[in-house]
Design an enzyme around this catalytic site. Structure first.
Site, mmCIF file in Angstrom:
data_model
loop_
_atom_site.group_PDB
_atom_site.id
_atom_site.type_symbol
_atom_site.label_atom_id
_atom_site.label_comp_id
_atom_site.label_asym_id
_atom_site.label_seq_id
_atom_site.Cartn_x
_atom_site.Cartn_y
_atom_site.Cartn_z
ATOM 1 C CD GLU A 149 -3.103 -0.669 0.114
ATOM 2 O OE1 GLU A 149 -4.134 -0.098 0.477
ATOM 3 O OE2 GLU A 149 -2.882 -0.971 -1.080
ATOM 4 C CB THR A 175 -5.442 6.072 -3.958
ATOM 5 O OG1 THR A 175 -6.380 5.010 -4.163
ATOM 6 C CG2 THR A 175 -5.392 6.418 -2.477
#
Length: 413
Positions: free
Chosen positions: A199, A253
């Protein structure tokens, strides 16, 4: 392309009550780089010592217990309105798959990505730049695997940049697959740490997607340093349905995080804190209407992101007008999520939301109604050496019996 990950240090102190604490290298920036990777320190409760001298502990390399495994990791809804970066949940029925196998053609201790299918055609097969590859490498190093190479194939069931935890699902499926291939030695929280490496590389250092994708249900991130996770149990008698409406629009994102305010007012801080508290309380009490009200009440993140998603404000209004308890942006978007307690009503809510995306945002959208995934990432199938031997012996027995039958028939003609 097979890439080996870098080395990590692991203090040789273990106990059932150990907690894993995560720390960055002093020279690292605010984001993790695979070149520096992670350093883990494991702190345990006091253990009896034989003497004051240090005792050397040998970590035995695990061997594969299967020849291949197939894993699944569910989609996630992160933030849930005011729970930005610390609250998320897993969604049943959609997610990513990873097929992992011991591969003699891959150098020992390394990971290779052989194939990517589904919605991931744009993704790199270089494991240093692929969510599944990065997480797989992290688990290999955590397990100290050096004598076996593995290859994986990734089946993307989630669209990229959808706000449904696409990168986290890939990482979670890969982390669980590697762990189970070598006997399931790591705990879910340790697998979350491996997923955080991925991530951090692709979308930012946050666990509100990767934690629920691995652990299932609702997960609250109480602390990042050290990593501390809390599972929130929705009472089983409550039927919570998520209405997920995904428009044909990509919202990366990193781009969606870039619009967030660097400073907020005290009044907004107090408001969002109270709504986040109400959200957690509603989950634990099974108050779905209260959950919906809190989910819809973010005054910090959603107001900055909604204008970047064409039609989002109208979609939210349409969902609530159709009977949804609440509606917000799923993760970084563009997927909109509404909540209800009835599947049939959820279908109607989804139709109204799809219409609003087209009318106000000129975007085609797909709607689905899903329940909470209480399990998280798991194996779907496996194949062991012992099973292969058993199948081989079974066919040998059949062949011997057939030959014996032919001989008996010939002798008694």
């Amino acid at each position: 392309m097979a890439i080996s990950s870098c080395e990590m240090s692991l203090n040789p102190v273990f106990s059932p009550t150990s907690t894993v604490r995560l720390s960055k290298s002093p020279s690292s920036s605010s984001h993790f780089h695979l070149s520096s990777f992670l350093r883990f320190s494991v702190s345990a409760s006091a253990q009896p010592s034989f003497n004051s001298k240090s005792v050397a502990v040998t970590v035995v390399e695990p061997q594969p217990v299967f020849t291949s495994v197939k894993s699944f990791a569910p989609a996630t809804v992160a933030n849930l309105g005011p729970g930005f970066d610390f609250l998320g949940c897993a969604v049943d029925g959609i997610g990513d798959y990873v097929n992992l196998r011991v591969d003699p053609d891959v150098r020992p201790g390394e990971v290779s990505i052989s194939e990517i299918s589904g919605a991931g055609s744009k993704l790199s097969k270089n494991p240093l730049w692929n969510c599944a590859g990065i997480a797989a490498i992290a688990v290999m190093k955590m397990l100290k695997v050096r004598s076996v190479g593995v290859s994986l194939s990734l089946e993307k069931g989630l669209p990229l940049g959808s706000g449904l935890g696409s990168s986290a699902a890939s990482a979670a499926a890969a982390a669980v697959a590697v762990n189970e291939l070598f006997g399931g030695l790591l705990s879910p929280s340790e697998l979350v740490i491996a997923g955080l490496v991925s991530e951090a590389k692709v979308s930012g250092y946050h666990a509100d997607n990767i934690a629920p994708s691995i652990m299932g249900g609702f997960v609250l991130v109480r602390s990042y340093e050290p990593l501390e996770l809390m599972q929130l149990k929705l009472p089983p008698e409550n039927k919570l349905f998520f209405v997920l409406v995904n428009p044909e629009f990509e919202a990366p994102t990193k781009k969606m995080r870039a619009v967030l305010p660097q400073e907020i007012t005290m009044s907004h801080h107090v408001w969002n804190s109270s709504q986040a508290g109400a959200l957690v309380a509603s989950i634990l009490q099974g108050d779905l209407k209260g959950l919906g009200r809190a989910l819809s009440s973010d005054k910090i993140v959603e107001p900055r992101r909604a204008p970047l998603i064409p039609g989002m404000e109208a979609v939210k209004k349409a969902a609530i007008a159709a009977g949804a308890f609440g509606c917000t942006i799923s993760g970084a978007g563009p997927t909109a999520v509404a909540v209800t307690d009835d599947e049939e009503r959820g279908t109607e809510i989804g139709e109204r939301m799809v219409e609003a995306f087209m009318k106000e945002g000129n975007l085609k959208a797909l709607s689905m109604v899903k329940q909470l995934d209480q399990v998280g990432a798991r194996l779907r199938q496996n194949s062991s050496l012992w099973q292969a031997c058993q199948r081989s012996l079974c066919w040998e027995k059949i062949l011997v019996s057939y030959v014996a039958l032919l001989a008996f028939s010939y002798l008694h003609r």
